[in-house]
Scaffold this motif. Sequence first.
Motif, PDB file in Angstrom:
ATOM      1  N   VAL A 166      -1.041   6.801  -6.579  1.00 48.37           N
ATOM      2  CA  VAL A 166      -2.324   6.137  -6.844  1.00 48.37           C
ATOM      3  C   VAL A 166      -3.055   5.917  -5.522  1.00 48.37           C
ATOM      4  CG1 VAL A 166      -3.365   3.994  -7.680  1.00 48.37           C
ATOM      5  CG2 VAL A 166      -1.483   5.043  -8.952  1.00 48.37           C
ATOM      6  N   PRO A 167      -4.369   6.213  -5.468  1.00 48.83           N
ATOM      7  CA  PRO A 167      -5.101   6.085  -4.209  1.00 48.83           C
ATOM      8  C   PRO A 167      -5.422   4.640  -3.838  1.00 48.83           C
ATOM      9  CG  PRO A 167      -6.581   6.838  -5.952  1.00 48.83           C
ATOM     10  CD  PRO A 167      -5.204   6.820  -6.530  1.00 48.83           C
ATOM     11  N   VAL A 168      -5.322   4.351  -2.542  1.00 51.40           N
ATOM     12  CA  VAL A 168      -5.777   3.082  -1.981  1.00 51.40           C
ATOM     13  C   VAL A 168      -6.829   3.401  -0.915  1.00 51.40           C
ATOM     14  CG1 VAL A 168      -3.569   1.923  -2.375  1.00 51.40           C
ATOM     15  CG2 VAL A 168      -3.974   3.061  -0.179  1.00 51.40           C
ATOM     16  N   ALA A 169      -7.568   2.387  -0.494  1.00 53.91           N
ATOM     17  CA  ALA A 169      -8.539   2.593   0.578  1.00 53.91           C
ATOM     18  C   ALA A 169      -7.804   3.004   1.852  1.00 53.91           C
ATOM     19  CB  ALA A 169      -9.327   1.309   0.812  1.00 53.91           C
ATOM     20  N   PRO A 170      -8.386   3.913   2.657  1.00 54.37           N
ATOM     21  CA  PRO A 170      -7.746   4.291   3.918  1.00 54.37           C
ATOM     22  C   PRO A 170      -7.438   3.051   4.766  1.00 54.37           C
ATOM     23  CG  PRO A 170      -9.595   5.739   3.454  1.00 54.37           C
ATOM     24  CD  PRO A 170      -9.652   4.644   2.428  1.00 54.37           C
ATOM     25  N   TYR A 171      -6.281   3.034   5.419  1.00 52.34           N
ATOM     26  CA  TYR A 171      -5.865   1.842   6.169  1.00 52.34           C
ATOM     27  C   TYR A 171      -5.022   2.248   7.373  1.00 52.34           C
ATOM     28  CZ  TYR A 171      -1.236   2.437   4.054  1.00 52.34           C
ATOM     29  OH  TYR A 171      -0.015   2.938   3.676  1.00 52.34           O
ATOM     30  N   GLY A 189     -17.612   7.292  -9.139  1.00 47.99           N
ATOM     31  CA  GLY A 189     -16.673   7.170 -10.242  1.00 47.99           C
ATOM     32  C   GLY A 189     -15.216   7.174  -9.831  1.00 47.99           C
ATOM     33  N   LEU A 190     -14.949   7.009  -8.522  1.00 50.09           N
ATOM     34  CA  LEU A 190     -13.568   6.969  -8.036  1.00 50.09           C
ATOM     35  C   LEU A 190     -13.026   5.548  -8.133  1.00 50.09           C
ATOM     36  CD1 LEU A 190     -13.987   9.175  -4.828  1.00 50.09           C
ATOM     37  CD2 LEU A 190     -13.135   9.884  -7.072  1.00 50.09           C
ATOM     38  N   LEU A 191     -11.730   5.431  -8.389  1.00 50.76           N
ATOM     39  CA  LEU A 191     -11.062   4.137  -8.440  1.00 50.76           C
ATOM     40  C   LEU A 191     -10.042   4.052  -7.304  1.00 50.76           C
ATOM     41  CD1 LEU A 191     -10.429   3.761 -12.281  1.00 50.76           C
ATOM     42  CD2 LEU A 191     -11.877   2.268 -10.886  1.00 50.76           C
ATOM     43  N   TYR A 192     -10.110   2.980  -6.523  1.00 57.88           N
ATOM     44  CA  TYR A 192      -9.140   2.706  -5.463  1.00 57.88           C
ATOM     45  C   TYR A 192      -8.456   1.383  -5.761  1.00 57.88           C
ATOM     46  CZ  TYR A 192     -11.445   6.268  -2.556  1.00 57.88           C
ATOM     47  OH  TYR A 192     -11.964   7.439  -2.072  1.00 57.88           O
ATOM     48  N   VAL A 193      -7.144   1.360  -5.705  1.00 59.34           N
ATOM     49  CA  VAL A 193      -6.440   0.094  -5.876  1.00 59.34           C
ATOM     50  C   VAL A 193      -6.591  -0.730  -4.604  1.00 59.34           C
ATOM     51  CG1 VAL A 193      -4.177  -0.991  -6.160  1.00 59.34           C
ATOM     52  CG2 VAL A 193      -4.814   0.963  -7.569  1.00 59.34           C
ATOM     53  N   ASN A 194      -7.003  -1.979  -4.772  1.00 59.33           N
ATOM     54  CA  ASN A 194      -7.160  -2.883  -3.640  1.00 59.33           C
ATOM     55  C   ASN A 194      -5.855  -3.628  -3.374  1.00 59.33           C
ATOM     56  OD1 ASN A 194      -8.268  -4.553  -1.647  1.00 59.33           O
ATOM     57  ND2 ASN A 194      -8.907  -6.084  -3.155  1.00 59.33           N
ATOM     58  N   LYS A 197       0.827  -1.211   0.000  1.00 61.40           N
ATOM     59  CA  LYS A 197       0.000   0.000   0.000  1.00 61.40           C
ATOM     60  C   LYS A 197       0.860   1.258   0.000  1.00 61.40           C
ATOM     61  CE  LYS A 197      -3.953  -2.186   2.240  1.00 61.40           C
ATOM     62  NZ  LYS A 197      -4.856  -2.023   1.087  1.00 61.40           N
ATOM     63  N   ALA A 198       1.929   1.225   0.770  1.00 61.04           N
ATOM     64  CA  ALA A 198       2.829   2.387   0.804  1.00 61.04           C
ATOM     65  C   ALA A 198       3.458   2.622  -0.564  1.00 61.04           C
ATOM     66  CB  ALA A 198       3.908   2.174   1.865  1.00 61.04           C
ATOM     67  N   ALA A 199       3.814   1.545  -1.259  1.00 64.82           N
ATOM     68  CA  ALA A 199       4.438   1.673  -2.582  1.00 64.82           C
ATOM     69  C   ALA A 199       3.436   2.188  -3.617  1.00 64.82           C
ATOM     70  CB  ALA A 199       5.001   0.323  -3.021  1.00 64.82           C
ATOM     71  N   GLU A 235      -5.808  -4.856  -9.014  1.00 61.24           N
ATOM     72  CA  GLU A 235      -7.223  -4.977  -8.686  1.00 61.24           C
ATOM     73  C   GLU A 235      -7.720  -3.661  -8.095  1.00 61.24           C
ATOM     74  OE1 GLU A 235      -8.433  -8.760  -6.789  1.00 61.24           O
ATOM     75  OE2 GLU A 235      -6.287  -9.248  -6.829  1.00 61.24           O
ATOM     76  N   MET A 236      -8.913  -3.226  -8.524  1.00 60.73           N
ATOM     77  CA  MET A 236      -9.446  -1.925  -8.123  1.00 60.73           C
ATOM     78  C   MET A 236     -10.924  -2.017  -7.781  1.00 60.73           C
ATOM     79  SD  MET A 236      -7.848   0.344 -11.254  1.00 60.73           S
ATOM     80  CE  MET A 236      -6.549  -0.422 -12.216  1.00 60.73           C
ATOM     81  N   PHE A 237     -11.356  -1.083  -6.932  1.00 58.96           N
ATOM     82  CA  PHE A 237     -12.768  -0.868  -6.647  1.00 58.96           C
ATOM     83  C   PHE A 237     -13.224   0.400  -7.367  1.00 58.96           C
ATOM     84  CE2 PHE A 237     -11.614  -2.862  -2.369  1.00 58.96           C
ATOM     85  CZ  PHE A 237     -12.117  -4.106  -2.710  1.00 58.96           C
ATOM     86  N   LEU A 238     -14.397   0.348  -7.988  1.00 59.39           N
ATOM     87  CA  LEU A 238     -15.018   1.522  -8.595  1.00 59.39           C
ATOM     88  C   LEU A 238     -16.211   1.926  -7.746  1.00 59.39           C
ATOM     89  CD1 LEU A 238     -15.442   3.561 -10.932  1.00 59.39           C
ATOM     90  CD2 LEU A 238     -16.811   1.793 -12.083  1.00 59.39           C
ATOM     91  N   THR A 239     -16.227   3.172  -7.265  1.00 60.88           N
ATOM     92  CA  THR A 239     -17.310   3.637  -6.413  1.00 60.88           C
ATOM     93  C   THR A 239     -18.420   4.267  -7.246  1.00 60.88           C
ATOM     94  OG1 THR A 239     -16.481   5.880  -6.086  1.00 60.88           O
ATOM     95  CG2 THR A 239     -15.598   4.164  -4.631  1.00 60.88           C
TER      96      THR A 239
END
Length: 394
Positions: free
Chosen positions: A129-134, A274-279, A121-123, A267-271
């Motif tokens: 690129v955005p990831v889900a908050p963690y 219309g936002l994309l987060y890398v899983n 996630k850090a990389a 792998e990504m989530f689409l909200t």
Amino acid sequence: MTERVTLHSDSKSKTLLPGSVIGVLGGGQLGRMMALDGTRMGYKFIALDPAPDSPLGQIAEQITAPYDDADAANELASQADVITYEFENVDAGVAKLLEERSYVPQGSRLLYTTQHRLREKAAIEAAGVPVAPYREITSLESLQEAAAELSLPCVLKTATGGYDGKGQVVLRREEQLEVAYAELSSTGAELVLEKFISFTSEISVIAARTPEGEVKSFPPAENIHVNNILHLSIVPARIPSDVQRRACQIAEQVAEGLDAAGLLAVEMFLTEEGLLYVNEVAPRPHNSGHYTMEACSTSQFEQHVRAICNLPLGDTTLLSPVVMVNVLGQHLDEAIRRTTSQDPAAESLGIVPKLHLYGKSDSKHNRKMGHINLLCGDVHDALEWVEQTNIWRH
């Protein structure tokens, strides 16, 4: 045929021609399908895997030994011109040893990063690129604080290991925290808490990158999971074209940011917004890329061979709409019967089913035994075929 030839070599890259030997850490189905395409191209393969008669070992030479066996790793290094891995839970220390004694274009650092969710996630964030908050979780108290900060629902995961839904728990109520922490902390793995993203689609993009920096991505797949196991990959994904383009840009950006070589599945989530987060990412061929085997100009497996051998990357054009459906142990007999008999439903819907089996000896419930690529004029017809067969309803 030219044997073991290197056209160009510097400290970072080599160009390896057909006749060269590709060593594979892991002998599973991904390595098998890589070897089927690579052998057609003129390459030779040797696997290192602890299981006798592995799927890859059935069609290539195999060194049968544990992954952390230094002598076996040295033997692989002595026989291979280039070494790759077909799953990321290989010990990064073994990959580093091989990197010192052979040519491993993916490198041990990529493996070290992607096999640990916090480092990964850090990389990804460092690549812009955005990831889900963690949050990193080190105790029950830190889990309680993080859950309050991120707000439920969240997903507690082990930072290492875990696949097909293993090593993770969805937390929807405060009273679940203590039990979930006890369960996952007992594994001894570090833990991470991720904010649950309310998504409209799960998608993935397979990107390829050569050691010299050429990057290409395949069309995004829309993925449907059942019991945390991939069930369907639908291509073209049923999402707007601008989102498809953005997903490809993100995957290529991550591949460049990680200095990847070979394939990287993103792998990504689409909200709904219309936002994309890398899983998460995987530095190898991926289940959601199997559709490329018949539906694209170049398969993901040929592309991986091209990338690690530093050949020009193949064209990634989608030739046909396609739905990939996984065949698990409980589906195997009926899937074989259906695809080896006359199929009026496929004919009426204009579906061409292509069965791929992995050579696994034990057919177990929920074990991936193969997949079917459904070539079609429209993905809705292929999805209708999946429904009509009744194979996947049990």
